[in-house]
Design a protein around this motif. Structure first.
Motif, PDB file in Angstrom:
ATOM      1  N   MET A  68      83.876-124.922 -50.422  1.00  0.00           N
ATOM      2  CA  MET A  68      83.756-126.157 -49.642  1.00  0.00           C
ATOM      3  C   MET A  68      83.078-127.261 -50.439  1.00  0.00           C
ATOM      4  N   GLY A  69      82.669-126.962 -51.662  1.00  0.00           N
ATOM      5  CA  GLY A  69      82.123-127.985 -52.537  1.00  0.00           C
ATOM      6  C   GLY A  69      80.612-128.124 -52.539  1.00  0.00           C
ATOM      7  N   PHE A  70      79.920-127.203 -51.878  1.00  0.00           N
ATOM      8  CA  PHE A  70      78.455-127.286 -51.835  1.00  0.00           C
ATOM      9  C   PHE A  70      77.817-126.654 -53.073  1.00  0.00           C
ATOM     10  N   LEU A  71      76.684-127.207 -53.485  1.00  0.00           N
ATOM     11  CA  LEU A  71      75.797-126.502 -54.394  1.00  0.00           C
ATOM     12  C   LEU A  71      75.125-125.383 -53.607  1.00  0.00           C
ATOM     13  N   VAL A  72      74.765-124.298 -54.288  1.00  0.00           N
ATOM     14  CA  VAL A  72      74.126-123.172 -53.612  1.00  0.00           C
ATOM     15  C   VAL A  72      72.827-122.817 -54.317  1.00  0.00           C
ATOM     16  N   LYS A  73      71.777-122.673 -53.530  1.00  0.00           N
ATOM     17  CA  LYS A  73      70.494-122.177 -54.009  1.00  0.00           C
ATOM     18  C   LYS A  73      70.155-120.919 -53.235  1.00  0.00           C
ATOM     19  N   ILE A  74      69.591-119.933 -53.917  1.00  0.00           N
ATOM     20  CA  ILE A  74      69.079-118.770 -53.192  1.00  0.00           C
ATOM     21  C   ILE A  74      67.588-118.620 -53.453  1.00  0.00           C
ATOM     22  N   ASP A  75      66.867-118.230 -52.405  1.00  0.00           N
ATOM     23  CA  ASP A  75      65.469-117.826 -52.509  1.00  0.00           C
ATOM     24  C   ASP A  75      65.465-116.300 -52.507  1.00  0.00           C
ATOM     25  N   THR A  76      64.876-115.691 -53.539  1.00  0.00           N
ATOM     26  CA  THR A  76      64.935-114.238 -53.621  1.00  0.00           C
ATOM     27  C   THR A  76      63.632-113.635 -54.108  1.00  0.00           C
ATOM     28  N   ASN A  77      63.372-112.415 -53.652  1.00  0.00           N
ATOM     29  CA  ASN A  77      62.204-111.680 -54.135  1.00  0.00           C
ATOM     30  C   ASN A  77      62.506-110.899 -55.408  1.00  0.00           C
ATOM     31  N   GLY A  78      63.737-110.997 -55.885  1.00  0.00           N
ATOM     32  CA  GLY A  78      64.101-110.372 -57.144  1.00  0.00           C
ATOM     33  C   GLY A  78      64.392-108.893 -57.082  1.00  0.00           C
ATOM     34  N   SER A  79      64.513-108.333 -55.893  1.00  0.00           N
ATOM     35  CA  SER A  79      64.684-106.888 -55.741  1.00  0.00           C
ATOM     36  C   SER A  79      66.105-106.408 -55.999  1.00  0.00           C
ATOM     37  N   ASN A  80      67.045-107.350 -56.157  1.00  0.00           N
ATOM     38  CA  ASN A  80      68.445-106.986 -56.389  1.00  0.00           C
ATOM     39  C   ASN A  80      68.985-107.698 -57.630  1.00  0.00           C
ATOM     40  N   PRO A  81      68.524-107.291 -58.817  1.00  0.00           N
ATOM     41  CA  PRO A  81      68.929-107.990 -60.037  1.00  0.00           C
ATOM     42  C   PRO A  81      70.435-107.958 -60.298  1.00  0.00           C
ATOM     43  N   LEU A  82      71.115-106.895 -59.864  1.00  0.00           N
ATOM     44  CA  LEU A  82      72.560-106.825 -60.090  1.00  0.00           C
ATOM     45  C   LEU A  82      73.295-107.882 -59.277  1.00  0.00           C
ATOM     46  N   PHE A 109      58.610-103.846 -58.290  1.00  0.00           N
ATOM     47  CA  PHE A 109      58.170-104.698 -59.399  1.00  0.00           C
ATOM     48  C   PHE A 109      59.128-104.629 -60.586  1.00  0.00           C
ATOM     49  N   SER A 110      59.613-103.445 -60.903  1.00  0.00           N
ATOM     50  CA  SER A 110      60.533-103.322 -62.038  1.00  0.00           C
ATOM     51  C   SER A 110      61.827-104.083 -61.780  1.00  0.00           C
ATOM     52  N   LYS A 111      62.263-104.119 -60.524  1.00  0.00           N
ATOM     53  CA  LYS A 111      63.454-104.895 -60.173  1.00  0.00           C
ATOM     54  C   LYS A 111      63.182-106.388 -60.348  1.00  0.00           C
ATOM     55  N   PHE A 112      61.978-106.829 -59.954  1.00  0.00           N
ATOM     56  CA  PHE A 112      61.598-108.218 -60.187  1.00  0.00           C
ATOM     57  C   PHE A 112      61.663-108.540 -61.677  1.00  0.00           C
ATOM     58  N   GLU A 113      61.122-107.651 -62.510  1.00  0.00           N
ATOM     59  CA  GLU A 113      61.160-107.864 -63.958  1.00  0.00           C
ATOM     60  C   GLU A 113      62.597-108.015 -64.450  1.00  0.00           C
ATOM     61  N   GLN A 114      63.484-107.190 -63.925  1.00  0.00           N
ATOM     62  CA  GLN A 114      64.888-107.260 -64.322  1.00  0.00           C
ATOM     63  C   GLN A 114      65.509-108.587 -63.905  1.00  0.00           C
ATOM     64  N   SER A 115      65.185-109.042 -62.684  1.00  0.00           N
ATOM     65  CA  SER A 115      65.720-110.322 -62.218  1.00  0.00           C
ATOM     66  C   SER A 115      65.213-111.473 -63.072  1.00  0.00           C
ATOM     67  N   LEU A 116      63.930-111.424 -63.434  1.00  0.00           N
ATOM     68  CA  LEU A 116      63.363-112.445 -64.306  1.00  0.00           C
ATOM     69  C   LEU A 116      64.098-112.470 -65.638  1.00  0.00           C
ATOM     70  N   SER A 117      64.365-111.295 -66.187  1.00  0.00           N
ATOM     71  CA  SER A 117      65.083-111.211 -67.454  1.00  0.00           C
ATOM     72  C   SER A 117      66.492-111.782 -67.335  1.00  0.00           C
ATOM     73  N   VAL A 118      67.163-111.458 -66.233  1.00  0.00           N
ATOM     74  CA  VAL A 118      68.515-112.001 -65.998  1.00  0.00           C
ATOM     75  C   VAL A 118      68.490-113.522 -66.011  1.00  0.00           C
ATOM     76  N   LEU A 119      67.527-114.101 -65.297  1.00  0.00           N
ATOM     77  CA  LEU A 119      67.432-115.556 -65.219  1.00  0.00           C
ATOM     78  C   LEU A 119      67.136-116.163 -66.583  1.00  0.00           C
ATOM     79  N   MET A 120      66.228-115.548 -67.312  1.00  0.00           N
ATOM     80  CA  MET A 120      65.831-116.095 -68.604  1.00  0.00           C
ATOM     81  C   MET A 120      66.947-116.017 -69.644  1.00  0.00           C
ATOM     82  N   HIS A 121      67.858-115.078 -69.473  1.00  0.00           N
ATOM     83  CA  HIS A 121      68.974-114.945 -70.402  1.00  0.00           C
ATOM     84  C   HIS A 121      70.229-115.668 -69.913  1.00  0.00           C
ATOM     85  N   SER A 122      70.077-116.447 -68.859  1.00  0.00           N
ATOM     86  CA  SER A 122      71.185-117.243 -68.335  1.00  0.00           C
ATOM     87  C   SER A 122      70.905-118.720 -68.592  1.00  0.00           C
ATOM     88  N   LYS A 123      71.841-119.541 -68.209  1.00  0.00           N
ATOM     89  CA  LYS A 123      71.665-120.983 -68.357  1.00  0.00           C
ATOM     90  C   LYS A 123      71.464-121.664 -67.002  1.00  0.00           C
TER      91      LYS A 123
END
Length: 227
Positions: free
Chosen positions: A92-106, A140-154
């Protein structure tokens, strides 16, 4: 797409939740954490009242009026049909933002890879020694993984912490900044202070804001306090 009621409620307009964009907020029921200071006990412990079809109909009425859709909660990534739901929002053309606790890095990784999300706010709850106490979970380990995913993305993202003075000491807060540096994070780190005298999952004593009088920024991390 399932017609199950995953959505607790919808905030039709906000200027505060997506940087520099007009947006609405879709609040997802349920969460896989039970943070002691959580402001949304009704959402976390409650059940959805709105199905995806109804939510999509609402968004269709906002095409051309809003820039973005914020998916919050609760924890939006725990819902199994979140990806097809976001695909429809993006169509529909919207930008999307998600608020997450980082528990689902996949899920976070898939959303980024498929270009289904434009901005992510990642909650940094605490360090491992207090994480289980504060969140009543072991992610916590899932949060670490999510942080890593974000840092290795643009993708554009932010890291944020809710600070309650009886749950996170100044010493622990400094160690949280050091942890981010150890992960080679560079950028802004947002700290939002717990708001006293509001309903929360656990009854807590009042929190103070004494840390705000100091500058905790480093050469790599800019600490920004939010009211």
């Amino acid at each position: 797409m399932s017609a199950s009621n995953a959505v607790y409620s919808i905030t039709p307009f906000t200027l505060l939740d997506y940087p520099k964009k007009t947006a609405c907020i879709i609040w997802f029921a349920g969460c896989n954490m039970r943070c002691l200071y959580c402001y949304n006990p009704d959402i976390v412990l409650g059940k959805g009242t709105i199905d995806f079809k109804t939510a999509i109909s609402f968004l269709e009425s906002r095409i051309g009026l809003l820039d973005a859709v914020v998916l919050s909660g609760g924890e939006c990534t725990i819902h199994k049909n979140i990806i097809p739901f976001i695909k429809k929002i993006k169509s529909m053309g919207f930008l999307v933002k998600i608020d997450t606790n980082g528990s689902n890095p996949l899920v976070v990784k898939d959303l980024i890879f498929d270009r289904l999300v434009d901005y992510i706010a990642l909650d940094f709850k605490s360090l491992p020694e207090t994480f289980s106490q504060i969140t009543q979970s072991r992610f916590f380990s899932k949060f670490e993984q999510s942080l890593s995913v974000l840092m290795h993305s643009k993708i554009d993202f932010e890291i944020r912490t809710t600070f309650h003075s009886s749950l996170i000491s100044e010493t622990q807060f400094v160690k949280m900044i050091e942890f981010l540096e150890s992960q080679n994070y560079e950028g802004k780190y947002y700290v939002q202070f717990f708001v006293n005298n509001v309903p929360t999952l656990c009854q807590l004593e009042s929190s103070h804001k004494e840390i705000r009088i100091k500058n905790y920024s480093t050469s790599k991390i800019k600490v920004i306090f939010r009211d």
